[in-house]
Design a protein around this motif. Structure first.
Motif, PDB file in Angstrom:
ATOM      1  N   TRP A   1       0.828  -1.210   0.000  1.00  0.00           N
ATOM      2  CA  TRP A   1       0.000   0.000   0.000  1.00  0.00           C
ATOM      3  C   TRP A   1       0.865   1.263   0.000  1.00  0.00           C
ATOM      4  CZ3 TRP A   1      -3.545  -2.111   4.499  1.00  0.00           C
ATOM      5  CH2 TRP A   1      -4.335  -3.157   3.986  1.00  0.00           C
ATOM      6  N   ASP A   2       2.121   1.050   0.365  1.00  0.00           N
ATOM      7  CA  ASP A   2       3.067   2.160   0.268  1.00  0.00           C
ATOM      8  C   ASP A   2       2.598   3.391   1.066  1.00  0.00           C
ATOM      9  OD1 ASP A   2       5.507   2.874  -0.685  1.00  0.00           O
ATOM     10  OD2 ASP A   2       4.728   3.820  -2.513  1.00  0.00           O
ATOM     11  N   MET A   3       2.254   3.131   2.303  1.00  0.00           N
ATOM     12  CA  MET A   3       1.733   4.201   3.151  1.00  0.00           C
ATOM     13  C   MET A   3       2.788   4.610   4.181  1.00  0.00           C
ATOM     14  SD  MET A   3      -2.009   2.457   3.791  1.00  0.00           S
ATOM     15  CE  MET A   3      -2.806   3.741   4.744  1.00  0.00           C
ATOM     16  N   SER A   4       2.727   5.875   4.540  1.00  0.00           N
ATOM     17  CA  SER A   4       3.597   6.353   5.627  1.00  0.00           C
ATOM     18  C   SER A   4       3.033   5.844   6.952  1.00  0.00           C
ATOM     19  CB  SER A   4       3.623   7.882   5.635  1.00  0.00           C
ATOM     20  OG  SER A   4       2.355   8.359   6.043  1.00  0.00           O
ATOM     21  N   LYS A   5       3.864   5.929   8.005  1.00  0.00           N
ATOM     22  CA  LYS A   5       3.385   5.525   9.330  1.00  0.00           C
ATOM     23  C   LYS A   5       2.121   6.286   9.689  1.00  0.00           C
ATOM     24  CE  LYS A   5       8.091   5.318  11.067  1.00  0.00           C
ATOM     25  NZ  LYS A   5       8.987   5.689  12.154  1.00  0.00           N
ATOM     26  N   GLU A   6       2.146   7.583   9.377  1.00  0.00           N
ATOM     27  CA  GLU A   6       1.001   8.417   9.741  1.00  0.00           C
ATOM     28  C   GLU A   6      -0.264   7.963   9.002  1.00  0.00           C
ATOM     29  OE1 GLU A   6       4.020   9.462   8.951  1.00  0.00           O
ATOM     30  OE2 GLU A   6       4.674  10.325  10.865  1.00  0.00           O
ATOM     31  N   GLU A   7      -0.074   7.616   7.744  1.00  0.00           N
ATOM     32  CA  GLU A   7      -1.234   7.166   6.977  1.00  0.00           C
ATOM     33  C   GLU A   7      -1.781   5.843   7.523  1.00  0.00           C
ATOM     34  OE1 GLU A   7      -0.370   8.952   2.504  1.00  0.00           O
ATOM     35  OE2 GLU A   7       0.884   7.313   3.271  1.00  0.00           O
ATOM     36  N   ILE A   8      -0.854   4.986   7.942  1.00  0.00           N
ATOM     37  CA  ILE A   8      -1.310   3.709   8.510  1.00  0.00           C
ATOM     38  C   ILE A   8      -2.122   3.965   9.776  1.00  0.00           C
ATOM     39  CG2 ILE A   8      -0.541   1.565   9.628  1.00  0.00           C
ATOM     40  CD1 ILE A   8       1.826   1.576   7.615  1.00  0.00           C
ATOM     41  N   ILE A   9      -1.601   4.836  10.625  1.00  0.00           N
ATOM     42  CA  ILE A   9      -2.331   5.124  11.866  1.00  0.00           C
ATOM     43  C   ILE A   9      -3.693   5.748  11.560  1.00  0.00           C
ATOM     44  CG2 ILE A   9      -2.339   6.650  13.904  1.00  0.00           C
ATOM     45  CD1 ILE A   9      -0.686   4.057  14.155  1.00  0.00           C
TER      46      ILE A   9
ATOM     47  N   LEU B   1      -5.486   5.154   8.970  1.00  0.00           N
ATOM     48  CA  LEU B   1      -6.355   4.067   8.522  1.00  0.00           C
ATOM     49  C   LEU B   1      -6.845   3.233   9.712  1.00  0.00           C
ATOM     50  CD1 LEU B   1      -7.550   2.683   5.993  1.00  0.00           C
ATOM     51  CD2 LEU B   1      -5.503   1.242   5.916  1.00  0.00           C
ATOM     52  N   VAL B   2      -5.927   2.954  10.644  1.00  0.00           N
ATOM     53  CA  VAL B   2      -6.315   2.198  11.837  1.00  0.00           C
ATOM     54  C   VAL B   2      -7.406   2.945  12.589  1.00  0.00           C
ATOM     55  CG1 VAL B   2      -5.544   1.417  14.121  1.00  0.00           C
ATOM     56  CG2 VAL B   2      -4.094   1.010  12.108  1.00  0.00           C
TER      57      VAL B   2
ATOM     58  N   PHE C   1       3.836  -2.316  10.471  1.00  0.00           N
ATOM     59  CA  PHE C   1       2.711  -1.968  11.341  1.00  0.00           C
ATOM     60  C   PHE C   1       3.209  -1.569  12.735  1.00  0.00           C
ATOM     61  CE2 PHE C   1      -1.225  -3.147  13.819  1.00  0.00           C
ATOM     62  CZ  PHE C   1      -2.033  -2.172  13.270  1.00  0.00           C
ATOM     63  N   GLY C   2       4.217  -2.307  13.220  1.00  0.00           N
ATOM     64  CA  GLY C   2       4.783  -1.990  14.534  1.00  0.00           C
ATOM     65  C   GLY C   2       5.376  -0.592  14.575  1.00  0.00           C
ATOM     66  N   GLU C   3       6.065  -0.224  13.511  1.00  0.00           N
ATOM     67  CA  GLU C   3       6.633   1.134  13.428  1.00  0.00           C
ATOM     68  C   GLU C   3       5.522   2.180  13.505  1.00  0.00           C
ATOM     69  OE1 GLU C   3       9.680   2.426  13.296  1.00  0.00           O
ATOM     70  OE2 GLU C   3      10.482   0.405  13.640  1.00  0.00           O
TER      71      GLU C   3
ATOM     72  N   SER D   1       3.994   2.543  16.916  1.00  0.00           N
ATOM     73  CA  SER D   1       4.836   3.205  17.926  1.00  0.00           C
ATOM     74  C   SER D   1       4.606   4.717  17.940  1.00  0.00           C
ATOM     75  CB  SER D   1       6.314   2.871  17.694  1.00  0.00           C
ATOM     76  OG  SER D   1       6.744   3.451  16.485  1.00  0.00           O
ATOM     77  N   LEU D   2       3.921   5.216  16.906  1.00  0.00           N
ATOM     78  CA  LEU D   2       3.556   6.640  16.929  1.00  0.00           C
ATOM     79  C   LEU D   2       2.452   6.890  17.959  1.00  0.00           C
ATOM     80  CD1 LEU D   2       3.260   7.642  13.139  1.00  0.00           C
ATOM     81  CD2 LEU D   2       5.199   7.994  14.698  1.00  0.00           C
ATOM     82  N   LYS D   3       1.608   5.903  18.152  1.00  0.00           N
ATOM     83  CA  LYS D   3       0.492   6.043  19.100  1.00  0.00           C
ATOM     84  C   LYS D   3       0.368   4.763  19.917  1.00  0.00           C
ATOM     85  CE  LYS D   3      -2.702   9.470  17.405  1.00  0.00           C
ATOM     86  NZ  LYS D   3      -4.120   9.886  17.554  1.00  0.00           N
ATOM     87  N   PRO D   4       1.290   4.561  20.833  1.00  0.00           N
ATOM     88  CA  PRO D   4       1.338   3.272  21.549  1.00  0.00           C
ATOM     89  C   PRO D   4       0.037   2.932  22.259  1.00  0.00           C
ATOM     90  CG  PRO D   4       3.261   4.634  22.065  1.00  0.00           C
ATOM     91  CD  PRO D   4       2.333   5.506  21.291  1.00  0.00           C
ATOM     92  N   LYS D   5      -0.738   3.960  22.590  1.00  0.00           N
ATOM     93  CA  LYS D   5      -1.988   3.658  23.317  1.00  0.00           C
ATOM     94  C   LYS D   5      -2.975   2.850  22.477  1.00  0.00           C
ATOM     95  CE  LYS D   5      -2.234   7.124  26.906  1.00  0.00           C
ATOM     96  NZ  LYS D   5      -2.967   8.296  27.424  1.00  0.00           N
TER      97      LYS D   5
END
Lengths: 300, 300, 300
Positions: C25-33, C35-36, C62-64, C67-71
């Protein structure tokens, strides 16, 4: 040699010697006894028969030989089978090949095996093939009687699928101790259809007949045989096996279901080779490489 | 006639009369009652129906006839089925053929069967086909209610494989009493895939539908039919059977799973012939000869 | 959104988001978060991984992001798998594709998944494929240890047939909570071979992978795909679905076995479409119409 405890009353050797072709080996009684003693030295104490082997002659040939050294009887475990009726000049009453798992036939067959072996007990009796006309209650009844009479100490089956094993087990107060099935690198049916998984689940150590696939890995020119042979040859080198038959035995012996291969050769050299296979360790990758060479494709 | 005890509350006759084609027989009510009484004289007390037989008409035809002699109801066992929805002018709401094993449909179907038969209880209700959309809890719930209400006394299934039987059984506090399956000399699927073994294991006497294979043994010119017919003819001579249909019935009746054939003929002569088959004794070799003529090869 | 209680300690969302293709999907960490969080708003709290997804990279991607929003960790359920070894530059020690369900490999794989996810527990660990070399006792031993250590809270399997599920279950003191199987309108194998019935019997809610059949319903020109597509299009109109994918999801969601579809898209629009499918009600006839379009014939 490792021994497999099939029940509280029966232990057998990890490798079994098969007498399917005993009649063809054309050996004298003395030679047979010599072979038995060589097996015993290797730790092989279990010998596999069936009423019908050698056109109904193998049990008696072995019994005749055993009578030269009757003390050997207590050092070995005798496995035999019943339930198939062959067309044979030795059984002129059989008009067609058929199965018979009636009380009468099982009893008659056992009595006959006892006479042939010149012994008063069989260690392990197997129903040779699943009988579509089987009355499980009848089989259970005669098994129970034969056990109480001390004529047969333990029972199992051969070539049964899970549901057939389950049916017969449901009628017995004691467990079936083995399922003797066709199993080799070349013959994966019992792996693919769940029979081997069922054995593992029920903690029933299966015996493998035709573990060398009747030798066709060694000589056949069909695509699958060539593919498997090449894989076995390469892995034989990797693990320092003396020959590919050792790799074939190791492939069975390492399986967690505790597969007991039946070595059907009359040549002590081949038997020793099988026993030596127990020293070989295949990695999981090697095990799968062999599996995949037989399947003809990768695992999914 | 021998009777089969399916449970503490249900005994049925060893041979069942099938009303699948009752609508085609073109009989008056009086003729139907005459046939029922002839069956009763032979010892056949069990009659097999389904909601959909005769395009949803057979139950009512039989009910109309029964109303001539209401006392007969207590002398017979009524079997019927539900769960299939056919495209029919009698059910204009059905747009396609489909299955329905919902609570609502099963209840509605039973209420309808009771009205059709003009009776207040069904002896044995079967789910007609395994429904890939079956909610086993729902089926169990409505079965339990219908039993408590006294509308259906006993339950079973039809055309179920072992895992489907196991699923539905797992939700019920009472046993499923039969599995009505296709079974004949010509149709070995349920023997080969373990369904019959499963029935034997669970002590569930199966009913055999199409025990004459729809008559194609008698007339078909395909290789298998010819092979089976010749074998049946030869064995008919050996056992002094009047016709090969008797041998076909005997082949089922002798099986240890206690197979209950459903005779689907409206002619008393054919029904008598089936009943007379109970007197025929096949040897195991004859049983296997017939099996092998159908398989087209020897047993292994 | 409905939640499915798999055990006293694990509830998952009725629809699961699959990260099989997260790397593509070639998403940044921020984009993944992002989406989550959008998934969480929809009620999707369960995310499906495997050690091998994305050539062994998806878990860490996904782990990376996490880690931007561990909660977020405590608001989601992490599913991952082990047991397949791929040929990969990331695992140069693998010479062939193979399976490994040894204690050592399962433990190593879990430790690695924990590191990748930067978490100290996995909610649900699945054996990815049935391993013909599986030692069920070994798997049970390491499952039990990992549970006691709190590293894995719950266990299940993927792509197992009934007998394989039964084998592994027989060794465990706790239930396997799911069987993740291929299941869609286009892929009926697990319906036809009894796997789904077995899940229903054991009250094991199955997860469906590839519920859209890899998209081939939408584009393929083969006969079956065209037939199914036309049926889905017609039914989409009848039920006012926005697209045929909703009908495909509804077809799974309505099944009584409580099938949990894994939505494998990275586009929130597609995910929302799947969630909206929960509002669609198919009639039984519509369910069978779809089934029959896939089978290519009526039910018998």
């Amino acid at each position: 040699m490792q021994r497999i405890k099939l029940s509280d009353t029966l232990e057998i050797s990890r490798v079994v010697h098969g007498h399917w072709r005993l009649a063809d080996w054309d050996m004298s009684k003395e030679e047979i006894i010599e072979l038995v003693e060589e097996c015993l030295e290797l730790g092989i104490t279990t010998f596999d028969h069936a009423d019908i082997y050698g056109n109904y002659t193998c049990e008696a040939i072995f019994g005749e030989a055993l009578s030269l050294k009757p003390k050997l009887r207590d050092e070995i475990e005798l496995v035999t089978k019943c339930g198939i009726k062959l067309i044979s000049e030795n059984c002129p009453e059989h008009k067609i090949k058929s199965y018979d798992t009636s009380k009468e036939h099982i009893r008659k067959s056992v009595e006959n095996s006892l006479r042939n072996f010149k012994t008063d007990y069989i260690d392990l009796l197997l129903i040779h093939r699943p009988d579509p006309f089987m009355d499980a209650d009848q089989v259970a009844e005669v098994f129970t009687e034969l056990k109480e009479e001390g004529k047969v100490l333990n029972f199992g089956v051969s070539n049964f699928k899970a549901h057939q094993f389950s049916l017969l087990s449901s009628r017995l107060d004691f467990p079936l101790l083995t399922n003797q099935i066709e199993l080799s690198v070349m013959e994966l049916e019992n792996i693919e259809d769940g029979t081997l998984d069922y054995c593992q689940e029920k903690r029933v150590a299966p015996m493998a007949w035709s573990p060398m696939a009747g030798g066709r890995v060694f000589t056949s020119q069909d695509e699958k045989a060539i593919r498997v042979r090449e894989t076995l040859e390469q892995i034989a080198k990797e693990v320092n096996a003396k020959s590919i038959d050792q790799v074939m035995y190791a492939w069975l012996l390492e399986h967690p279901a505790k597969i007991i291969p039946i070595v059907g050769s009359g040549k002590i050299k081949r038997i020793k080779s099988a026993v030596a296979a127990m020293e070989i360790e295949l990695s999981r990758e090697q095990w799968f490489e062999i599996l995949q060479s037989s399947m003809g494709h990768e695992v999914p």
